[in-house]
Design an enzyme around this catalytic site. Structure first.
Site, mmCIF file in Angstrom:
data_model
loop_
_atom_site.group_PDB
_atom_site.id
_atom_site.type_symbol
_atom_site.label_atom_id
_atom_site.label_comp_id
_atom_site.label_asym_id
_atom_site.label_seq_id
_atom_site.Cartn_x
_atom_site.Cartn_y
_atom_site.Cartn_z
ATOM 1 N N CYS A 1 0.846 -1.102 0.040
ATOM 2 C CA CYS A 1 -0.007 -0.020 -0.066
ATOM 3 C C CYS A 1 1.043 1.277 -0.093
ATOM 4 C CB CYS A 1 -0.865 0.145 1.275
ATOM 5 S SG CYS A 1 -1.840 1.518 1.367
ATOM 6 N N CYS B 1 0.668 3.405 3.251
ATOM 7 C CA CYS B 1 1.346 2.960 4.381
ATOM 8 C C CYS B 1 2.837 3.012 4.150
ATOM 9 C CB CYS B 1 0.983 1.379 4.303
ATOM 10 S SG CYS B 1 -0.412 0.969 4.964
ATOM 11 N N ASP C 1 -0.884 16.468 -2.014
ATOM 12 C CA ASP C 1 -1.118 15.365 -3.152
ATOM 13 C C ASP C 1 -0.261 15.725 -4.314
ATOM 14 O OD1 ASP C 1 -3.795 14.095 -4.180
ATOM 15 O OD2 ASP C 1 -2.691 14.395 -5.455
ATOM 16 N N HIS D 1 -3.630 0.942 8.508
ATOM 17 C CA HIS D 1 -4.513 0.811 7.234
ATOM 18 C C HIS D 1 -5.758 0.653 7.356
ATOM 19 C CE1 HIS D 1 -4.585 -0.276 3.126
ATOM 20 N NE2 HIS D 1 -5.712 -1.140 3.322
ATOM 21 N N GLY E 1 -14.102 7.136 -7.646
ATOM 22 C CA GLY E 1 -12.913 7.578 -8.025
ATOM 23 C C GLY E 1 -11.903 7.418 -7.026
ATOM 24 N N HIS F 1 -8.392 8.093 2.926
ATOM 25 C CA HIS F 1 -7.795 9.464 2.773
ATOM 26 C C HIS F 1 -8.824 10.412 2.660
ATOM 27 C CE1 HIS F 1 -7.394 7.533 -1.250
ATOM 28 N NE2 HIS F 1 -7.635 8.914 -1.658
ATOM 29 N N HIS G 1 -9.372 14.312 1.161
ATOM 30 C CA HIS G 1 -8.830 15.444 0.302
ATOM 31 C C HIS G 1 -9.044 16.786 0.905
ATOM 32 C CE1 HIS G 1 -7.671 13.032 -3.367
ATOM 33 N NE2 HIS G 1 -8.776 12.123 -2.880
HETATM 34 P P1 5GP Z 1 -8.217 9.204 -4.667
HETATM 35 O O1 5GP Z 1 -8.140 9.168 -6.101
HETATM 36 O O2 5GP Z 1 -7.995 7.643 -4.428
HETATM 37 O O3 5GP Z 1 -9.319 9.630 -4.319
HETATM 38 O O4 5GP Z 1 -6.799 9.997 -4.403
HETATM 39 C C1 5GP Z 1 -5.507 9.571 -4.357
HETATM 40 C C2 5GP Z 1 -4.742 10.735 -4.361
HETATM 41 O O5 5GP Z 1 -3.475 10.335 -4.131
HETATM 42 C C3 5GP Z 1 -4.915 11.376 -5.710
HETATM 43 O O6 5GP Z 1 -5.269 12.825 -5.772
HETATM 44 C C4 5GP Z 1 -3.311 11.348 -6.391
HETATM 45 O O7 5GP Z 1 -2.559 12.212 -6.903
HETATM 46 C C5 5GP Z 1 -2.428 11.187 -4.905
HETATM 47 N N1 5GP Z 1 -1.305 10.414 -4.955
HETATM 48 C C6 5GP Z 1 -1.100 8.937 -5.672
HETATM 49 N N2 5GP Z 1 0.166 8.619 -5.234
HETATM 50 C C7 5GP Z 1 0.788 9.505 -4.518
HETATM 51 C C8 5GP Z 1 1.977 9.838 -4.076
HETATM 52 O O8 5GP Z 1 2.776 8.952 -4.170
HETATM 53 N N3 5GP Z 1 2.214 10.687 -3.366
HETATM 54 C C9 5GP Z 1 1.343 11.897 -3.032
HETATM 55 N N4 5GP Z 1 1.812 12.902 -2.464
HETATM 56 N N5 5GP Z 1 0.448 11.727 -3.591
HETATM 57 C C10 5GP Z 1 -0.038 10.606 -4.475
HETATM 58 ZN ZN ZN Z 2 -2.292 1.294 3.529
#
Ligand code: 5GP
Ligand code: ZN
Length: 113
Positions: free
Chosen positions: A4, A7, A30, A46, A92, A99, A101
């Site tokens: 993950c 994680c 992000d 997790h 999405g 997490h 946002h």
């Molecule tokens: P989701 O699409 O699951 O709601 O949000 C995942 C978020 O994680 C996305 O906005 C993506 O840009 C961000 N993200 C994915 N991988 C990484 C990473 O390795 N580092 C950071 N800082 N953000 C990440």
């Molecule tokens: Zn995790």
């Protein structure tokens, strides 16, 4: 969860631009910002998604919202921000670690797309 990405970020195995950290919560920028301010808040343990929030772990979620309010105040956008969690692929969610946002710095439409 060994595979993950969040994680690994929580464990410091993958670098991140940290905004806030304590024993249970991490906030970091992000990688692909969708607003001038786009911060992710995660529990260090997790939890797969918002569908996995239970009476046993919901205190952690409350703490995440306290941290979000603190960050908003410190960064000067407490008068206008959005907190979003995507749960499941159809909504999405791309990273299967809970997490939130925290988005600010522009106007947001409602309803969201
Ligand atoms: P989701 O699409 O699951 O709601 O949000 C995942 C978020 O994680 C996305 O906005 C993506 O840009 C961000 N993200 C994915 N991988 C990484 C990473 O390795 N580092 C950071 N800082 N953000 C990440
Ligand atoms: Zn995790």
């Amino acid at each position: 969860m060994s595979d993950c990405i969040f994680c690994k970020i929580a464990a410091g195995e993958i670098p991140s631009r940290k905004v806030y950290e304590d024993e249970t919560v991490l906030a970091f920028y992000d990688l692909d910002p969708q607003a001038p301010e786009h911060i992710l808040l995660i529990p260090k343990t997790h939890i797969a998604s918002a569908a996995e929030i239970t009476p046993q772990n919901s205190g952690l979620v409350a703490h995440i919202f306290e941290v979000a309010a603190e960050i908003a105040a410190q960064k000067g956008f407490a008068d206008g921000f959005r907190v979003v969690t995507n749960c499941g692929e159809s909504a999405g969610q791309s990273v299967k670690h809970l997490h939130f946002h925290l988005l600010a710095g522009r106007d947001f439409t409602w309803p969201p797309g």
